[in-house]
Scaffold this motif. Sequence first.
Motif, PDB file in Angstrom:
ATOM      1  N   ILE A  33      16.367 -59.910  73.421  1.00 39.35           N
ATOM      2  CA  ILE A  33      16.540 -58.941  72.337  1.00 39.35           C
ATOM      3  C   ILE A  33      17.852 -58.172  72.506  1.00 39.35           C
ATOM      4  CG2 ILE A  33      15.636 -56.761  71.397  1.00 39.35           C
ATOM      5  CD1 ILE A  33      12.812 -57.880  71.867  1.00 39.35           C
ATOM      6  N   TRP A  34      18.138 -57.717  73.726  1.00 36.86           N
ATOM      7  CA  TRP A  34      19.366 -56.928  73.905  1.00 36.86           C
ATOM      8  C   TRP A  34      20.509 -57.766  74.489  1.00 36.86           C
ATOM      9  CZ3 TRP A  34      15.152 -55.868  77.227  1.00 36.86           C
ATOM     10  CH2 TRP A  34      15.380 -56.111  78.580  1.00 36.86           C
ATOM     11  N   ASN A  35      20.203 -58.966  74.964  1.00 36.40           N
ATOM     12  CA  ASN A  35      21.238 -59.792  75.590  1.00 36.40           C
ATOM     13  C   ASN A  35      20.930 -61.269  75.363  1.00 36.40           C
ATOM     14  OD1 ASN A  35      23.212 -60.900  77.217  1.00 36.40           O
ATOM     15  ND2 ASN A  35      21.971 -60.671  79.071  1.00 36.40           N
ATOM     16  N   PRO A  36      21.132 -61.787  74.135  1.00 38.69           N
ATOM     17  CA  PRO A  36      20.799 -63.198  73.863  1.00 38.69           C
ATOM     18  C   PRO A  36      21.649 -64.151  74.705  1.00 38.69           C
ATOM     19  CG  PRO A  36      21.843 -62.207  71.952  1.00 38.69           C
ATOM     20  CD  PRO A  36      21.546 -61.101  72.914  1.00 38.69           C
ATOM     21  N   GLY A  37      22.933 -63.810  74.884  1.00 37.25           N
ATOM     22  CA  GLY A  37      23.758 -64.620  75.781  1.00 37.25           C
ATOM     23  C   GLY A  37      24.323 -65.883  75.156  1.00 37.25           C
ATOM     24  N   PHE A  38      23.967 -66.203  73.909  1.00 36.69           N
ATOM     25  CA  PHE A  38      24.515 -67.389  73.224  1.00 36.69           C
ATOM     26  C   PHE A  38      25.059 -66.938  71.868  1.00 36.69           C
ATOM     27  CE2 PHE A  38      20.913 -67.359  70.436  1.00 36.69           C
ATOM     28  CZ  PHE A  38      19.808 -67.023  71.222  1.00 36.69           C
ATOM     29  N   ALA A  39      25.968 -67.733  71.308  1.00 33.22           N
ATOM     30  CA  ALA A  39      26.559 -67.398  69.999  1.00 33.22           C
ATOM     31  C   ALA A  39      25.542 -67.684  68.890  1.00 33.22           C
ATOM     32  CB  ALA A  39      27.813 -68.235  69.790  1.00 33.22           C
ATOM     33  N   PHE A  40      25.449 -66.782  67.922  1.00 31.45           N
ATOM     34  CA  PHE A  40      24.541 -66.998  66.790  1.00 31.45           C
ATOM     35  C   PHE A  40      25.221 -66.507  65.518  1.00 31.45           C
ATOM     36  CE2 PHE A  40      23.410 -62.536  66.331  1.00 31.45           C
ATOM     37  CZ  PHE A  40      23.605 -62.020  67.622  1.00 31.45           C
ATOM     38  N   SER A  41      24.743 -66.993  64.357  1.00 35.52           N
ATOM     39  CA  SER A  41      25.425 -66.614  63.106  1.00 35.52           C
ATOM     40  C   SER A  41      24.736 -65.433  62.422  1.00 35.52           C
ATOM     41  CB  SER A  41      25.450 -67.808  62.136  1.00 35.52           C
ATOM     42  OG  SER A  41      24.158 -68.349  62.017  1.00 35.52           O
TER      43      SER A  41
ATOM     44  N   PHE B 139      17.314 -65.358  66.189  1.00 34.66           N
ATOM     45  CA  PHE B 139      18.756 -65.596  66.101  1.00 34.66           C
ATOM     46  C   PHE B 139      18.967 -66.983  65.492  1.00 34.66           C
ATOM     47  CE2 PHE B 139      19.722 -62.017  68.834  1.00 34.66           C
ATOM     48  CZ  PHE B 139      18.620 -61.922  69.677  1.00 34.66           C
ATOM     49  N   ARG B 140      19.808 -67.101  64.468  1.00 38.83           N
ATOM     50  CA  ARG B 140      20.070 -68.419  63.875  1.00 38.83           C
ATOM     51  C   ARG B 140      21.354 -68.984  64.436  1.00 38.83           C
ATOM     52  NH1 ARG B 140      21.278 -68.549  57.894  1.00 38.83           N
ATOM     53  NH2 ARG B 140      23.410 -69.079  58.559  1.00 38.83           N
ATOM     54  N   VAL B 141      21.236 -70.167  65.001  1.00 42.89           N
ATOM     55  CA  VAL B 141      22.392 -70.860  65.592  1.00 42.89           C
ATOM     56  C   VAL B 141      22.738 -72.035  64.674  1.00 42.89           C
ATOM     57  CG1 VAL B 141      23.269 -72.045  67.647  1.00 42.89           C
ATOM     58  CG2 VAL B 141      21.600 -70.185  67.894  1.00 42.89           C
TER      59      VAL B 141
ATOM     60  N   ALA C 272      27.002 -75.694  68.731  1.00 42.98           N
ATOM     61  CA  ALA C 272      26.494 -74.358  69.094  1.00 42.98           C
ATOM     62  C   ALA C 272      25.031 -74.436  69.522  1.00 42.98           C
ATOM     63  CB  ALA C 272      26.654 -73.402  67.906  1.00 42.98           C
ATOM     64  N   ILE C 273      24.263 -75.282  68.861  1.00 40.02           N
ATOM     65  CA  ILE C 273      22.846 -75.445  69.228  1.00 40.02           C
ATOM     66  C   ILE C 273      22.728 -76.045  70.634  1.00 40.02           C
ATOM     67  CG2 ILE C 273      20.735 -76.762  68.721  1.00 40.02           C
ATOM     68  CD1 ILE C 273      21.417 -76.422  65.725  1.00 40.02           C
ATOM     69  N   ALA C 274      23.502 -77.083  70.887  1.00 38.96           N
ATOM     70  CA  ALA C 274      23.447 -77.720  72.215  1.00 38.96           C
ATOM     71  C   ALA C 274      23.863 -76.728  73.304  1.00 38.96           C
ATOM     72  CB  ALA C 274      24.343 -78.957  72.230  1.00 38.96           C
ATOM     73  N   THR C 275      24.876 -75.915  73.016  1.00 44.35           N
ATOM     74  CA  THR C 275      25.352 -74.909  73.984  1.00 44.35           C
ATOM     75  C   THR C 275      24.268 -73.857  74.243  1.00 44.35           C
ATOM     76  OG1 THR C 275      27.616 -75.248  73.180  1.00 44.35           O
ATOM     77  CG2 THR C 275      27.181 -73.222  74.440  1.00 44.35           C
TER      78      THR C 275
END
Length: 195
Positions: A19-27, A74-76, A81-84
């Motif tokens: 919630i506060w630190n997803p750590g991956f890129a999302f749109s 979070f939508r990736v 980006a999904i694989a990452t």
Amino acid sequence: MESQLSNQSLWIFGYGSLIWNPGFAFSTSRKAYAIGWARRMYQGNTYHRGDEKLPGRVATLIEESNSYTNGVVFRVDGKTAIATAVKYLEQREIDNGYSFRMVPVQIESTSLNRHRRPTVIMALTCVADKQNELYLGPDDVVKMAREIVTAKGCAGPNCEYVLNLAENLRKLFPNDEDEHLFQLEQHVRIAKVRA
Ligand SMILES: N[C@@H](CCC(=O)N[C@@H](CS)C(=O)NCC(=O)O)C(=O)O
């Protein structure tokens, strides 16, 4: 999992530190509820918030038909980006006792039309089930609080995790209750003062 990797977009549901630190890129992200699941601080952790001598406690989900768990989806977008994101979650979560699950998630409507039915989508999440070797399960709340106040790992003190989670959820969902987490939070605050 492979079928999710072939899609152009993937929703990922976070209900603990994501919630506060997803750590991956999302749109984009939305407040959301996982239907039929309850959040519990039952998963042991010997890396981020604990060590081999004193495991910390982090959030997991237990199946409970009349429950829901609030969190963030979070939508990736895009296969790369999904694989990452999935590879990142494998290292952060799966290597620490969690398993990937697809769960039904109700996305809080942003529509001003209060009659509009909420949207339910399937989202990827990570659940630490009872069979994993780090699972701690329920315990006396005072005992759990004392251990949480002492445990710490590479991401910091375990008590910081519990307080961060409680504070983030109250900000995001001011009208929601979470008896398990908020009761534990109160005992952690008391144990911190007494430590
Ligand atoms: N899967 C849950 C829990 C994730 C979680 O809290 N995992 C821990 C241990 S594997 C973590 O990443 N901790 C990072 C931290 O403690 O800041 C979520 O979706 O948020």
